[in-house]
Design an enzyme around this catalytic site. Structure first.
Site, PDB file in Angstrom:
ATOM      1  N   ASP A   1      31.972  35.904  45.326  1.00  0.00           N
ATOM      2  CA  ASP A   1      33.281  35.270  45.467  1.00  0.00           C
ATOM      3  C   ASP A   1      33.328  34.403  46.710  1.00  0.00           C
ATOM      4  O   ASP A   1      33.909  33.321  46.714  1.00  0.00           O
ATOM      5  CB  ASP A   1      34.382  36.324  45.492  1.00  0.00           C
ATOM      6  CG  ASP A   1      34.202  37.332  46.631  1.00  0.00           C
ATOM      7  OD1 ASP A   1      33.061  37.540  47.074  1.00  0.00           O
ATOM      8  OD2 ASP A   1      35.213  37.917  47.068  1.00  0.00           O
TER       9      ASP A   1
ATOM     10  N   ARG B   1      33.176  36.985  53.734  1.00  0.00           N
ATOM     11  CA  ARG B   1      34.031  38.173  53.813  1.00  0.00           C
ATOM     12  C   ARG B   1      33.547  39.320  52.924  1.00  0.00           C
ATOM     13  O   ARG B   1      33.524  40.468  53.341  1.00  0.00           O
ATOM     14  CB  ARG B   1      35.466  37.794  53.416  1.00  0.00           C
ATOM     15  CG  ARG B   1      36.477  38.911  53.597  1.00  0.00           C
ATOM     16  CD  ARG B   1      37.848  38.481  53.108  1.00  0.00           C
ATOM     17  NE  ARG B   1      37.879  38.259  51.673  1.00  0.00           N
ATOM     18  CZ  ARG B   1      38.672  37.368  51.077  1.00  0.00           C
ATOM     19  NH1 ARG B   1      39.466  36.598  51.799  1.00  0.00           N
ATOM     20  NH2 ARG B   1      38.662  37.233  49.760  1.00  0.00           N
ATOM     21  N   GLU B   2      33.165  38.996  51.678  1.00  0.00           N
ATOM     22  CA  GLU B   2      32.814  40.050  50.730  1.00  0.00           C
ATOM     23  C   GLU B   2      31.404  39.907  50.150  1.00  0.00           C
ATOM     24  O   GLU B   2      30.689  40.879  50.002  1.00  0.00           O
ATOM     25  CB  GLU B   2      33.824  40.075  49.575  1.00  0.00           C
ATOM     26  CG  GLU B   2      35.248  40.360  49.996  1.00  0.00           C
ATOM     27  CD  GLU B   2      36.219  40.205  48.840  1.00  0.00           C
ATOM     28  OE1 GLU B   2      36.007  40.847  47.805  1.00  0.00           O
ATOM     29  OE2 GLU B   2      37.187  39.430  48.978  1.00  0.00           O
TER      30      GLU B   2
ATOM     31  N   ASP C   1      35.764  35.821  38.728  1.00  0.00           N
ATOM     32  CA  ASP C   1      35.396  34.538  39.314  1.00  0.00           C
ATOM     33  C   ASP C   1      34.323  33.846  38.481  1.00  0.00           C
ATOM     34  O   ASP C   1      34.402  32.642  38.210  1.00  0.00           O
ATOM     35  CB  ASP C   1      34.872  34.750  40.742  1.00  0.00           C
ATOM     36  CG  ASP C   1      35.944  35.257  41.692  1.00  0.00           C
ATOM     37  OD1 ASP C   1      36.536  36.313  41.408  1.00  0.00           O
ATOM     38  OD2 ASP C   1      36.185  34.596  42.723  1.00  0.00           O
TER      39      ASP C   1
ATOM     40  N   TRP D   1      38.576  40.155  33.783  1.00  0.00           N
ATOM     41  CA  TRP D   1      37.441  40.472  34.639  1.00  0.00           C
ATOM     42  C   TRP D   1      36.367  41.181  33.798  1.00  0.00           C
ATOM     43  O   TRP D   1      35.257  40.692  33.675  1.00  0.00           O
ATOM     44  CB  TRP D   1      37.906  41.329  35.821  1.00  0.00           C
ATOM     45  CG  TRP D   1      38.432  40.514  36.963  1.00  0.00           C
ATOM     46  CD1 TRP D   1      37.810  40.261  38.145  1.00  0.00           C
ATOM     47  CD2 TRP D   1      39.689  39.820  37.031  1.00  0.00           C
ATOM     48  NE1 TRP D   1      38.593  39.459  38.946  1.00  0.00           N
ATOM     49  CE2 TRP D   1      39.757  39.171  38.289  1.00  0.00           C
ATOM     50  CE3 TRP D   1      40.761  39.676  36.167  1.00  0.00           C
ATOM     51  CZ2 TRP D   1      40.840  38.397  38.695  1.00  0.00           C
ATOM     52  CZ3 TRP D   1      41.856  38.907  36.562  1.00  0.00           C
ATOM     53  CH2 TRP D   1      41.887  38.277  37.799  1.00  0.00           C
TER      54      TRP D   1
ATOM     55  N   GLU E   1      39.850  29.596  48.548  1.00  0.00           N
ATOM     56  CA  GLU E   1      40.367  30.744  47.804  1.00  0.00           C
ATOM     57  C   GLU E   1      41.859  30.599  47.527  1.00  0.00           C
ATOM     58  O   GLU E   1      42.360  31.022  46.491  1.00  0.00           O
ATOM     59  CB  GLU E   1      40.115  32.012  48.623  1.00  0.00           C
ATOM     60  CG  GLU E   1      40.803  33.269  48.112  1.00  0.00           C
ATOM     61  CD  GLU E   1      40.741  34.405  49.107  1.00  0.00           C
ATOM     62  OE1 GLU E   1      40.787  35.566  48.669  1.00  0.00           O
ATOM     63  OE2 GLU E   1      40.654  34.151  50.319  1.00  0.00           O
TER      64      GLU E   1
END
Length: 872
Positions: free
Chosen positions: A475, A479-480, A487, A548, A763
């Site tokens: 993503d 951060r992640e 996504d 998802w 984002e």
């Protein structure tokens, strides 16, 4: 001229270490004649000087996914192959020689895993998602207090005879740097990121030239990586285990025919060295005084080193490297800025993924640091925009003497544009390089227009894809770095245009199959990590969301559409069916998925602006979105089943689809075409997924159009409806409004970010607010780049009529508001190009051999074969 080019084995130009006993071969064709097609081909495969497979000339137009059927392949060998093609004009094209290296095909794992045997530091990470989301948890000032140091391993070996061939198989639980006699032989960040406890890849290295007769040093540095590092949104360590380990197996064949096996066992020793810590997110801390200079060379004094702990087992999950390794693609000399606060900051010129290299002056015991971030604040000062624990993105060096020091990180990378410098007096730009890395995926699409803002948008889309398709489709890179399934599914059509992602996403889909739950659920993030339970809720039975989990159907289907690979559908078909069975068990008798939690049309701009709470968007839209996605995926499953000859299943999904469509229109859309919840995204999904009865359709379109106008001609769509927004308006006769939204520069819009200087996709539509305030959003998220699909189709004029672009529709919209556009795409058949100019009325088209097309131009339609065409 008839030409054969771009040879690929297992969908890669030079795969190294694949352990597939029957790899596949592909190539592309080019011709300067029209209506050209292949009538026969020939493949030849060689091991050293010996031919191990010769197909002879086979009558077929097939140019990809041809399986090897020659002699049994041998482990760790370099194979060469060539292709020939004869076309319908009798012309023969011969390829250059391509190659691939086999891995440990026989799965003979005869060495041992090695580790220190020592306990790691106790985990003290915060596990409160609420606290992290609220920004109450920040990164530590002294990460060395909680992070473990990378470990150094070493051993010396003796080679007594002339070596004919030597191959090393290596992998780790952690990430490793393997050296022989001081020379690094391993890939960046090997063994990369997979679902480690179910799927671990090993790397294959030809080390023949390094192992000359005599003594040799083998050295390894092993760092935490994804295995024990502070990964994911939560930043919690030890997600796959509590101890890193390394494995090495070197198979040596001597010129006299004898063989020897070397590798990791109890004879290795270990120590700590120059790295106090090295974490993928936190960064590195390098202490020069502790460096073990020469540790991987012979003669190094390791008398104080400790004995390793060796173990066996765990080989059943090993697989050879199945995608191209990460690589350095660019080195940028940055600009040096002095901020209003007096900070010294490097500017890479664009938001990229990589790290900072420094070669310049240092002072004894004066720490140098490089802190990476994506933005400067509205006053031009450095701003660390990434919140959460262990998100430092800061590399540190402690020199042991005054002079010149050379440093670049080894086990960490960052997502950034700006680098805050500390500890360097009078820095000079030429002392720094920003090293940009990517996943080794080849660029396949090009899209350039007369509008510079659109061109910048396209570059932003590409750069976000480049930085996020590292190891898994993430993503965000700062951060992640998590493989959020939603996504990827919304972005997949754009992804397949910009890059060759077939092998890359096939590996990710394998992890998805392995992570699927017993009841058929697909976790929202792949690979799935245990700390996600703190986000989902501990003890939560449902770990999937509509839109998802549906990625298990949508992504393979998009790959089939782009690459005509039935194997992708076959490989994932059981996973798709199990997911659909799970959803079917959750829907009502009316066929509506109106139970459970879903992200819905996530992050609707107006709701986010009013409440700041993304859960509000979920609660308001989850039921309609879940039911719409169910209708959408059942429709896709019908097509997939027909492709695979699964007629009974196709009939089953058709019945489910029809029930859901009927019930959706009755429950959620009033007789005057108004949605139960009056939101742009819900109208878009209902119309785009054909869930509206015909007698309500025009009224439904009017409501959508009115909502757009009421929003100052700006979008207000959430995460799942954004991909359908422009296409739905276009298909419903609102072309002008679709282009108004595309070219809109007010917030929220795609070009608003461009006007704010964005170099990647954000984002959040207002990551930088109109008043200039920089938020703590990610500035590198590819999902909203899904608009590329609309641009390539309607402005570029490129659309696949048949899977793999075997048949192509060329229909550029010259009334889109632009003067000209040039689009090219390298399909599996070869290059497609479309070049149009409104002023001259010119359209140039090129299609590769074995394809055909239909051109829609100046109100006329014409069928064409492949070749070059010029229309006016």
């Amino acid at each position: 001229m008839y030409r054969i080019y771009d040879l690929q084995c297992n969908n890669m130009p030079f795969p190294q270490g694949i352990d597939d006993a029957k790899p596949t071969f592909s190539w592309k064709l080019d011709s300067d004649q029209q209506d050209t097609y292949q009538v026969s081909y020939r493949l030849r495969v060689y091991l050293e000087e010996c031919m191990v497979w010769d197909t002879g000339f086979i009558k077929s137009d097939k140019t990809f996914d041809i399986p090897y059927q020659g002699e049994k392949l041998k482990s760790g060998q370099l194979y060469f192959w060539e292709a020939e093609s004869i076309n319908n004009y009798g012309e023969k094209a011969s390829s250059t020689t391509a190659k691939w290296q086999t891995g440990n095909i026989e799965s003979r794992w005869l060495m041992k895993w090695i580790s220190t045997g020592e306990a790691r530091k106790e985990i003290v990470d915060c596990v409160s998602a609420e606290a992290i989301f609220a920004g109450a948890v920040k990164s530590l000032d002294k990460p060395e207090e909680v992070l473990d140091s990378p470990v150094y391993f070493r051993k010396e070996i003796g080679i007594e005879k002339e070596v004919k061939h030597a191959v090393a198989f290596a992998t780790a639980k952690g990430i490793y740097d393997l050296q022989i006699d001081g020379q690094s032989v391993s890939h960046l960040f090997a063994p990369e990121y997979t679902s480690y406890n179910k799927h671990l890849e090993y790397q294959t290295y030809d080390v023949t030239k390094l192992l000359t007769p005599g003594r040799h040093g083998i050295g390894v540095i092993l760092a935490d990586g994804w295995y024990t590092g502070k990964i994911g949104l939560m930043g919690v360590g030890n997600q796959y285990g509590e101890r890193n380990s390394f494995y090495l197996q070197i198979e040596v064949t001597y010129t006299d025919g004898t063989k020897e096996l070397l590798g990791t066992d109890e004879s290795f020793k270990w120590s700590y060295g120059g790295y106090r810590y090295s974490d993928l997110f936190v960064g590195e801390y390098y202490v020069q005084a502790k460096e073990l200079t020469g540790y991987s060379k012979t003669g190094f004094d390791d008398s104080s080193w400790k004995q390793v702990v060796a173990s066996v087992g765990g080989f059943d999950i090993l697989q050879g490297q199945s995608i191209t390794p990460a690589r350095v693609v660019k080195k940028i000399v940055p600009e040096i800025l002095c901020t209003p606060k007096g900070e010294v900051v490097l500017d890479a010129g664009a938001n990229i993924v990589g790290f900072t290299r420094y070669e310049g002056p240092c002072e004894e015991e004066v720490e140098i640091s490089f802190e990476h971030s994506e933005v400067l604040d509205q006053n031009g000062n450095f701003q660390q925009n990434i919140l959460g624990q262990h998100k430092n993105q800061k590399d540190r060096i402690l020199p042991n003497k005054t002079g010149i020091i050379t440093y670049k990180p080894k086990f960490t990378f960052h997502g950034f544009r700006y680098v805050l410098l500390e500890g360097i007096k009078d820095p000079k730009a030429e002392d720094f390089e920003i090293w940009v890395i990517d996943g080794g995926l080849e660029r396949t699409g090009s899209f350039v227009t007369s509008n510079e803002d659109i061109n910048q948008l396209q570059e932003n889309i590409y750069r976000s894809q480049q930085g996020n398709m590292l190891f898994v489709p993430t993503d965000c890179p700062q951060r992640e770095r998590a493989g959020w399934t939603g996504d990827m599914q919304v972005y997949a059509p754009t992804a397949t245009f910009n890059m060759d992602v077939l092998a890359f996403l096939k590996r990710w889909l394998k992890d998805m199959r392995l992570e699927q739950k017993m009841d058929g659920q697909i976790p929202n993030v792949i690979p799935a990590i245990d700390s996600n339970k703190y986000i989902d809720g501990e003890g939560q039975d449902e770990v999937s969301s509509a839109g998802w989990g549906d990625a298990c159907v949508i992504v393979p289907y998009r790959l089939y559409q782009a690459y005509q690979s039935k194997e992708v559908l076959k490989d994932n078909f059981q996973m798709m069916c199990r997911w659909m069975d799970y959803v079917e068990s959750k829907v009502s008798q009316e066929g509506l998925w109106d139970t459970g939690f879903h992200f819905g049309d996530w992050l609707i701009p107006s709701i986010m602006k009013a409440t700041g709470n993304p859960m509000e968007t979920a609660m308001k839209t989850k039921e309609e979105v879940a039911s719409a996605m169910y209708a959408y995926t059942t429709e896709i499953m019908i097509d997939i089943c027909n492709v695979l000859g699964e007629k009974k299943r196709a009939e089953h999904y058709l019945a489910l689809n029809q029930k859901t469509r009927t019930s959706f229109s009755i429950k959620y859309i009033s007789s005057d075409g108004r949605m139960r919840n009056d939101l742009q995204g819900l109208y878009v999904l209902a119309l785009g997924m054909r869930l509206v009865d015909e007698h309500k359709r025009q009224a439904c379109v009017r409501h959508l159009v009115n909502l757009v106008h009421e929003n100052d001609d700006c979008l207000d769509t959430g995460f799942l409806s954004v991909p359908f927004l422009l296409e739905t308006l276009y298909e419903e006769g609102e072309k002008e409004l679709a282009y108004t939204l595309l070219f809109q520069k007010k917030s929220p819009s795609w070009l608003y970010a461009v006007t704010k200087g964005a170099t990647t996709i954000w984002e959040n539509w207002e990551a930088i607010r109109p008043d200039g305030t920089r938020t703590n959003s990610s500035y590198n998220h590819f999902a909203f780049g899904c608009v590329g699909e609309f641009m390539y189709k309607h402005i570029g004029g490129l659309e696949a009529v048949e899977a793999g672009y075997r048949k192509i529709k060329i229909a550029p919209d010259i009334n889109c508001g632009l003067d000209w556009a040039k689009t090219s795409y390298v399909s599996r058949y070869g290059e497609i190009s479309i070049d149009w100019d409104k002023k001259s009325g010119k359209l140039e088209v090129k299609l590769p051999p074995n394809t055909s097309g239909e051109i829609w131009w100046n109100g006329k339609t014409m069928e064409i074969g492949n070749g070059r065409y010029l229309l006016k």
